[in-house]
Design a protein around this motif. Structure first.
Motif, short mmCIF file in Angstrom:
data_model
loop_
_atom_site.label_atom_id
_atom_site.label_comp_id
_atom_site.label_asym_id
_atom_site.label_seq_id
_atom_site.Cartn_x
_atom_site.Cartn_y
_atom_site.Cartn_z
N CYS A 1 0.84 -1.20 0.00
CA CYS A 1 0.00 0.00 0.00
C CYS A 1 0.86 1.24 0.00
CB CYS A 1 -0.92 -0.02 1.22
SG CYS A 1 -2.12 1.32 1.15
N VAL B 1 -0.31 4.22 0.89
CA VAL B 1 -0.94 5.31 1.65
C VAL B 1 -0.29 5.56 3.02
CG1 VAL B 1 -3.12 6.22 2.53
CG2 VAL B 1 -3.11 4.84 0.47
N LYS B 2 0.05 4.52 3.75
CA LYS B 2 0.71 4.67 5.07
C LYS B 2 -0.18 5.35 6.12
CE LYS B 2 5.47 4.74 3.32
NZ LYS B 2 5.20 4.57 1.90
N CYS B 3 -1.37 4.84 6.31
CA CYS B 3 -2.22 5.33 7.41
C CYS B 3 -1.54 4.98 8.73
CB CYS B 3 -3.59 4.68 7.35
SG CYS B 3 -4.48 5.00 5.82
N PHE C 1 -2.77 4.33 11.59
CA PHE C 1 -3.44 3.35 12.43
C PHE C 1 -3.30 1.93 11.87
CE2 PHE C 1 -6.47 5.00 9.34
CZ PHE C 1 -6.90 3.83 8.74
N CYS C 2 -2.59 1.79 10.74
CA CYS C 2 -2.63 0.52 10.01
C CYS C 2 -1.39 -0.33 10.30
CB CYS C 2 -2.73 0.79 8.51
SG CYS C 2 -2.77 -0.70 7.52
N ALA D 1 -0.44 -2.87 6.27
CA ALA D 1 0.21 -2.50 5.00
C ALA D 1 1.72 -2.70 5.04
CB ALA D 1 -0.10 -1.03 4.70
N GLY E 1 -4.50 -3.44 0.19
CA GLY E 1 -3.76 -2.19 0.10
C GLY E 1 -3.89 -1.56 -1.28
N LYS F 1 -4.61 9.65 2.95
CA LYS F 1 -5.87 9.13 2.40
C LYS F 1 -6.66 10.25 1.74
CE LYS F 1 -7.66 5.09 3.68
NZ LYS F 1 -7.94 4.07 4.66
S1 SF4 Z 1 -5.61 1.34 6.08
FE1 SF4 Z 1 -5.72 0.69 3.93
S2 SF4 Z 1 -5.10 2.54 2.80
FE2 SF4 Z 1 -4.39 2.84 4.93
S3 SF4 Z 1 -2.26 2.03 4.93
FE3 SF4 Z 1 -3.62 0.35 5.58
S4 SF4 Z 1 -4.06 -0.80 3.68
FE4 SF4 Z 1 -3.26 1.23 3.09
#
Ligand code: SF4
Length: 369
Positions: A71, A73-75, A77-78, A81, A118, A198
């Motif tokens: 992924c 994006v690197k959220c 809270f995640c 990924a 992702g 995001k």
């Molecule tokens: S929550 Fe989804 S979009 Fe955000 S880093 Fe994780 S996999 Fe990527």
């Protein structure tokens, strides 16, 4: 707010619920600030019944798949990924995904595939279309609930097509509905803190509205228990309620508790949400979302014992058998990754409700009296 004021607020909200009046932002905040969790649960269950709810509690036999954990994006809270070069990164081909699903189907006869992943930068729209077409061809009776609104938005960037056209292509290939992920929390203040990469929440709404206009139902979620305020939770719910007023396309709402393990939040001292907060979220969601018929107690997140208690706080769905869940488990979920139907039926039956196996669209498949 004093104890007397809180009780007074709850009384005022109760009067509105009994009268069938719609609750507003202030009511929602008063409910969130209420510590009388049993009174909240009772009110939410009353609201559920007044709006036509019965003792039926739904679940679906489903399989969770993740096509990739790569992924861009690197959220924050995640914990799921990876970057392309990190250990454990994977991207399955459409053929591998179909083969996996067929093998699993021989064992469990699921009726739904729930697939999210992702936002891998090096694929194109045909990758997603091929997955959906391959699964639909191999398992024509299985409903495909795939790809968050964020992934759909990613596909528009990959292809240059509009959200509507991406959804049309996926629908033509066999996509049945969208899951609710990617919503996180709509408040821009919070989004900047937890998921700065995001897309704007307007894209989430645009995607779901477009799906509804194509006759494709969707689900909706809220990720709570991180840096958001009660007001931001309520605002999120009211925005969902507005779109439901407009389109009627949401099948269910699923509140998702933040799991901090293996995220930057764990290093900063965040812990798991308290059970009372999980129950409060279920109750307040039921009370505010008067136009969304189903509220799910997501057992993967809260565990089946707590999910069964949530059935007395306004929930009427315990999701499904799931088979294999990776995203919440990467972030520290201690629950099983699969529930057997017997266990779901037992938990639901023990709290005095009637377990009903459903398909994705809430058609009844089997009743366990
Ligand atoms: S929550 Fe989804 S979009 Fe955000 S880093 Fe994780 S996999 Fe990527």
């Amino acid at each position: 707010m004093s104890v007397v004021e809180r009780i007074h607020s709850l009384d005022l909200v109760r009067e509105k619920v009994i009268a069938g009046e719609r609750l507003d932002l202030d009511d929602g905040i008063a409910l969130m600030e209420c510590d009388d969790i049993l009174a909240l649960g009772d009110l939410a269950d009353t609201a559920r019944r007044l709006r036509g709810g019965s003792d039926d509690v739904y679940f679906v036999q489903n399989l969770y798949l993740n096509q990739t954990n790569i992924c861009r994006v690197k959220c924050k809270f995640c914990a799921f990924a990876r970057t392309e070069r990190q250990d454990g990164a994977y991207l399955y081909s459409p053929a591998e995904i179909v083969e996996d699903a067929l093998t699993q189907h021989e064992h469990t006869q699921f009726t739904e595939i729930h697939m999210v992943g992702g936002e891998a930068p090096d694929v194109d729209l045909s990758y997603y279309v091929d997955i959906v077409r391959g699964l639909k061809t191999a398992l024509p009776d299985v409903h495909l609930k795939c790809f968050t609104a964020s992934e759909i938005h990613h596909m528009t960037k990959l292809s240059g097509l509009s959200h509507e056209d991406v959804l049309r292509e996926l629908q033509a290939a066999g996509l049945g509905s969208l899951p609710g992920g990617g919503a996180e929390i709509f408040a821009e203040r919070v989004r900047r803190l937890i998921a700065p990469g995001k897309e704007h929440p307007d894209n989430w709404f645009h995607t779901h509205r477009a799906a509804h206009n194509l006759g494709m139902p969707t689900h909706c979620t809220l990720l709570y228990g991180h840096v958001e305020t009660y007001e931001e939770r309520v605002d999120h719910l009211l925005r969902l309620r507005s779109l439901q007023d407009e389109t009627g396309g949401f099948l269910a709402f699923i509140p998702l508790a933040f799991h901090p393990e293996n995220t930057v939040f764990e290093r900063r001292g965040w812990t798991f949400s308290a059970g009372t907060d999980d129950l409060k979220m279920i109750a307040v969601s039921r009370l505010l979302l008067d136009n969304i018929p189903n509220i799910k107690a997501y057992w993967i997140m809260m565990g089946m014992p707590m999910a069964s208690i949530a059935l007395h706080f306004g929930a009427n769905d315990v999701q499904g058998t799931v088979v294999r869940e990776e995203i919440f488990h990467a972030a520290g979920a201690r629950t099983e990754t699969e529930q057997q139907i017997d266990e779901l039926v037992r938990y639901v039956g023990e709290v005095g409700r009637t377990p009903v196996q459903r398909d994705t669209l809430y058609n009844e498949l089997r009743r366990f009296e």
